[in-house]
Design a protein around this motif. Structure first.
Motif, PDB file in Angstrom:
ATOM      1  N   GLU A 103       0.828  -1.206   0.000  1.00  0.00           N
ATOM      2  CA  GLU A 103       0.000   0.000   0.000  1.00  0.00           C
ATOM      3  C   GLU A 103       0.865   1.259   0.000  1.00  0.00           C
ATOM      4  OE1 GLU A 103      -3.306   0.027   2.655  1.00  0.00           O
ATOM      5  OE2 GLU A 103      -3.751  -2.082   2.364  1.00  0.00           O
ATOM      6  N   ALA A 104       1.974   1.220   0.744  1.00  0.00           N
ATOM      7  CA  ALA A 104       2.886   2.366   0.725  1.00  0.00           C
ATOM      8  C   ALA A 104       3.534   2.516  -0.656  1.00  0.00           C
ATOM      9  CB  ALA A 104       3.955   2.185   1.801  1.00  0.00           C
ATOM     10  N   TRP A 129       3.557   8.387   5.716  1.00  0.00           N
ATOM     11  CA  TRP A 129       2.801   8.333   6.970  1.00  0.00           C
ATOM     12  C   TRP A 129       1.300   8.131   6.693  1.00  0.00           C
ATOM     13  CZ3 TRP A 129       3.820   6.905  11.486  1.00  0.00           C
ATOM     14  CH2 TRP A 129       5.054   7.187  12.114  1.00  0.00           C
ATOM     15  N   GLN A 130       0.782   8.805   5.691  1.00  0.00           N
ATOM     16  CA  GLN A 130      -0.646   8.663   5.385  1.00  0.00           C
ATOM     17  C   GLN A 130      -0.968   7.243   4.926  1.00  0.00           C
ATOM     18  OE1 GLN A 130      -0.496  11.926   2.714  1.00  0.00           O
ATOM     19  NE2 GLN A 130      -1.149  13.438   4.229  1.00  0.00           N
ATOM     20  N   ALA A 131      -0.065   6.650   4.125  1.00  0.00           N
ATOM     21  CA  ALA A 131      -0.284   5.276   3.667  1.00  0.00           C
ATOM     22  C   ALA A 131      -0.184   4.289   4.827  1.00  0.00           C
ATOM     23  CB  ALA A 131       0.725   4.916   2.576  1.00  0.00           C
ATOM     24  N   PHE A 132       0.832   4.453   5.661  1.00  0.00           N
ATOM     25  CA  PHE A 132       0.985   3.554   6.808  1.00  0.00           C
ATOM     26  C   PHE A 132      -0.195   3.701   7.771  1.00  0.00           C
ATOM     27  CE2 PHE A 132       5.825   3.693   6.130  1.00  0.00           C
ATOM     28  CZ  PHE A 132       5.803   2.481   5.446  1.00  0.00           C
ATOM     29  N   GLY A 183      -0.234   3.891  12.031  1.00  0.00           N
ATOM     30  CA  GLY A 183      -0.069   5.297  12.318  1.00  0.00           C
ATOM     31  C   GLY A 183       0.782   5.520  13.552  1.00  0.00           C
ATOM     32  N   THR A 184       0.978   6.777  13.900  1.00  0.00           N
ATOM     33  CA  THR A 184       1.848   7.109  15.037  1.00  0.00           C
ATOM     34  C   THR A 184       1.324   6.553  16.345  1.00  0.00           C
ATOM     35  OG1 THR A 184       0.691   9.218  15.278  1.00  0.00           O
ATOM     36  CG2 THR A 184       2.735   9.222  13.986  1.00  0.00           C
ATOM     37  N   ASN A 185       0.020   6.324  16.461  1.00  0.00           N
ATOM     38  CA  ASN A 185      -0.555   5.801  17.702  1.00  0.00           C
ATOM     39  C   ASN A 185      -0.760   4.294  17.672  1.00  0.00           C
ATOM     40  OD1 ASN A 185      -2.556   6.142  15.749  1.00  0.00           O
ATOM     41  ND2 ASN A 185      -4.183   6.493  17.258  1.00  0.00           N
ATOM     42  N   ALA A 186      -0.203   3.610  16.672  1.00  0.00           N
ATOM     43  CA  ALA A 186      -0.257   2.143  16.661  1.00  0.00           C
ATOM     44  C   ALA A 186       0.588   1.612  17.817  1.00  0.00           C
ATOM     45  CB  ALA A 186       0.256   1.607  15.330  1.00  0.00           C
ATOM     46  N   THR A 209       1.504  15.457  13.622  1.00  0.00           N
ATOM     47  CA  THR A 209       0.836  16.750  13.540  1.00  0.00           C
ATOM     48  C   THR A 209       1.262  17.529  12.307  1.00  0.00           C
ATOM     49  OG1 THR A 209       0.741  16.830  15.958  1.00  0.00           O
ATOM     50  CG2 THR A 209       0.411  18.906  14.783  1.00  0.00           C
ATOM     51  N   ALA A 210       2.547  17.428  11.974  1.00  0.00           N
ATOM     52  CA  ALA A 210       3.065  18.164  10.819  1.00  0.00           C
ATOM     53  C   ALA A 210       2.451  17.697   9.511  1.00  0.00           C
ATOM     54  CB  ALA A 210       4.585  18.027  10.752  1.00  0.00           C
ATOM     55  N   CYS A 211       1.845  16.514   9.516  1.00  0.00           N
ATOM     56  CA  CYS A 211       1.274  15.955   8.283  1.00  0.00           C
ATOM     57  C   CYS A 211      -0.246  16.049   8.230  1.00  0.00           C
ATOM     58  CB  CYS A 211       1.666  14.485   8.146  1.00  0.00           C
ATOM     59  SG  CYS A 211       3.445  14.178   8.021  1.00  0.00           S
ATOM     60  N   VAL A 212      -0.872  16.467   9.327  1.00  0.00           N
ATOM     61  CA  VAL A 212      -2.332  16.442   9.399  1.00  0.00           C
ATOM     62  C   VAL A 212      -2.976  17.326   8.355  1.00  0.00           C
ATOM     63  CG1 VAL A 212      -4.320  17.072  10.814  1.00  0.00           C
ATOM     64  CG2 VAL A 212      -2.441  15.792  11.826  1.00  0.00           C
TER      65      VAL A 212
END
Length: 672
Positions: free
Chosen positions: A557-558, A625-628, A634-637, A655-658
């Motif tokens: 997916e990435a 990051w969006q693909a993962f 994600g960062t909270n996995a 946050t920098a990617c939101v």
């Protein structure tokens, strides 16, 4: 690769998993305070903590580096950073006082230096206790991973064994169910704290057994003195790396180094006879001229001495020696396919007959693909310093004399394949088998998906944890099988492919159509109607193949997130190209170098992200990051630890990617 998942589930064994199953350690106040302080400089700091053994295993920045640029030696820079932030890992200065550098790998492409350091105790190495520091071209510390055991001196009683090396080997024979005719005998031990001892024993190992003392970290506050050695089983199916308690004789760990996964050929990216035209029984192969890459194989595929002119006219050279091993002796036969003085390796094939009738053609195809993978992946950073497979390293670093022994139509099994990866400087072995799913039988040597998969084990085992340590992909949440599947998909991808279309691995060998599922339960696809997996889907999956397949889906997916954004380029040799497939493999390969020993999926993710911050101006960091995150990484996995198969999905991005659309450039605070 192996079809029998029940067998694979028990191929590796780690008694610490059960021993620590109910353990729940927390982060100490000092660790929390140090992490909070570092978070002031790195607001998005990610901390990977394994509560089953009490170790803080990783510090990473999701969109950049952990420190600013610096000048000087990367080792000095890295150690200075770790010493300043040692409390974040729960380490003391004493824990960092006795270490040794096992590998130092510099990548010309990314400029990243991967440093691998091993913890020792009174001159005895601590098994798989690695401190890995990844330093960028500009001297910034990109990420740090640690499996050092804090306060080691209070976790182990001493370094004097109660049991000798021969007793440990006898215990392993019993553990493996091997009845010995005579008891093992220890020969004279070498001087030094490790007490390196050769053990004479008949009927257990095809290679000499050299045992040495090591310290096995169990969990915070606990370690064991062990004998460590390897057993190469007589059937060539396994090469076990074992640790045995030097006080009690208990077998603590058993990790298998065998990963149970002009030329007329099916050329890259043709996956098999059914993936090209004309279809079988017609011969769809083509004659490929002068395919050796000048950078990776400067003297061609038949050279070993680094001087112009081929040393061999058989399928043998600097990178691989391919031969048939129908009798499963592990040795090339007396007569091998000869391409002649002009190196014209053009042999007939009849796909309506048994594979034994077209041995030269099969061996040639196997030789071709092993060399292709060597040459292509060399461009992405799997080179001599990184532990690639070559007889002659041409003075470029690393250890030589470790070309691949590629055994075609091996008589040791059916419907399978495997790859043995020893440390850098020792020869690996690929065993390819016949598949009897149909008559006439099908030959795995003609299925490039399987060949790439097996070679992929060699790549991942040499890159993750450094080329000297090949026991780093034996934990339960390890991605090794998925790395190999992903490489298969990468090497056989075509410009006409799309993300939603399903891709299977091994469809030819299994006598399936090209649209079949292959060796996995689902095809790889970006369409949720074709593949339903997320990170949490590893729960209940067989180890390692089921777990690995889920990892490969996440990487796929990435991959498509980048290909959809940047396009596809069939020139796989151009590792610095701008196409999405080239970018993904560049990030992926450097990412494996950035990944610590016994990794979780989140740690591999972080390794890839770290690579992306240092390459292509960091423009793909948020896209990855969006693909993962969409996959649950994600960062909270929450990984649950390296021994867990029950992670928790996380769908958040930094946050920098939101606020950034997928096509946006890198966040402003990316450190390059």
């Amino acid at each position: 690769m192996a079809v029998n998942s029940q067998h694979d589930e028990h191929r590796n064994f780690d008694a610490r998993d059960a021993y620590n199953a109910q353990a729940k350690f927390g982060v100490s106040r000092a660790q929390s305070a140090s992490q909070t302080a570092l978070r002031q400089a790195v607001p998005g700091l990610l901390v990977e903590f394994d509560e089953s053994n009490g170790l803080v295993r990783s510090l990473t920045n999701p969109v950049g580096a952990l420190s600013g640029p610096s000048s000087g030696d990367p080792l000095a820079i890295g150690l200075d950073f770790v010493q300043k932030h040692r409390d974040a890992f729960g380490l003391s200065l004493n824990d960092l006082a006795n270490l040794e550098v096992t590998d130092r790998v510099f990548s010309k492409l990314s400029g990243i230096t991967n440093l691998y350091l091993r913890q020792t105790f009174k001159g005895v190495p601590v098994y798989n206790a690695q401190l890995q520091i990844n330093v960028g071209r500009d001297g910034s510390v990109l990420s740090v991973h640690s499996d050092f055991l804090p306060s080691l001196e209070s976790a182990i009683a001493g370094t004097t064994p109660r049991l000798g090396a021969a007793e440990a080997v006898a215990g392993v024979a019993k553990h493996l169910g091997v009845r010995l005719a005579t008891a093992p005998q220890s020969l004279k031990a070498a001087e030094g704290a490790r007490q390196l001892t050769r053990v004479a024993v008949e009927g257990l190992s095809s290679e000499p057994i050299d045992a040495e003392l090591a310290v096995l970290p169990v969990r915070v506050g606990e370690a064991r003195l062990v004998w460590r050695f390897q057993v190469h089983t007589l059937d060539s199916d396994h090469a076990y790396d074992l640790t045995v308690d030097a006080q009690t004789g208990k077998v603590w760990t058993r990790f298998d180094w065998v990963a149970a996964d002009s030329y007329r050929v099916y050329p890259m990216p043709v996956e098999s006879p059914i993936h090209t035209t004309p279809l079988p029984p017609a011969d769809g192969r083509v004659l490929v001229n002068n395919p050796a890459n000048a950078t990776a194989s400067p003297y061609g595929w038949h050279d070993t001495n680094g001087v112009a002119g081929a040393e061999y006219t058989i399928p043998r050279g600097n990178n691989v020696h391919a031969y048939v091993d129908a009798s499963n002796t592990g040795q090339p036969p007396a007569t091998q396919p000869n391409c002649g003085a002009t190196l014209n390796c053009d042999f007939p094939i009849n796909l309506t007959a048994a594979p034994s009738t077209y041995v030269p053609a099969a061996v040639t195809n196997l030789f071709y693909w092993n060399n292709i993978i060597h040459d292509v992946h060399y461009q992405y950073g799997f080179d001599e310093r990184s532990g690639n497979f070559q007889v002659n390293n041409y003075g470029r670093g690393g250890v030589g004399n470790d070309d691949v022994r590629a055994e075609a139509q091996d008589g040791g099994g059916r419907n399978n394949a495997n790859f043995l990866t020893p440390p850098d400087g020792q020869r690996p072995r690929m065993q390819m088998y016949i598949w009897n799913t149909v008559t006439p039988n099908r030959d795995g040597d003609l299925d490039a998906g399987i060949i790439v998969h097996e070679y992929g084990h060699g790549i991942s085992n040499r890159l993750v944890g450094g080329p000297s340590n090949v026991s780093c992909l034996s934990n339960r949440q390890q991605p090794g099988e998925g790395i190999s599947d992903f490489l298969s998909l990468f090497y056989t991808a075509r410009a006409t492919d799309t993300g939603p279309q399903g891709r299977g691995v091994g469809t030819y060998a299994l006598n399936q159509p090209t649209t079949g599922v292959g060796i996995r339960p689902q095809r790889y696809s970006t369409s949720p109607s074709v593949n339903t997996w997320t990170y949490a889907s590893i729960n209940g999956q067989a180890v390692p193949h089921g777990v690995g397949a889920v990892f490969a889906q996440g990487m796929w997916e990435a991959y498509w997130a980048l290909v959809d954004a940047h396009g596809f380029d069939a020139n796989l040799y151009n590792a610095t190209g701008n196409a999405g497939n080239q970018r993904m493999m560049l990030y992926f390969t450097q990412g494996l170098k950035n990944t610590p020993c016994s990794p979780t999926f989140t740690q591999v993710r972080d390794g890839i992200i770290t690579a992306a911050t240092a390459l292509h101006g960091g423009v793909d960091v948020c896209r990855l990051w969006q693909a993962f995150a969409a996959f649950g990484l994600g960062t909270n996995a929450v990984s649950g630890g390296s021994g867990s198969t029950a992670p928790t999905n996380g769908f958040a991005v930094p946050t920098a990617c939101v606020s950034l659309a997928p096509s946006s450039a890198a966040p402003a605070d990316v450190t390059l």
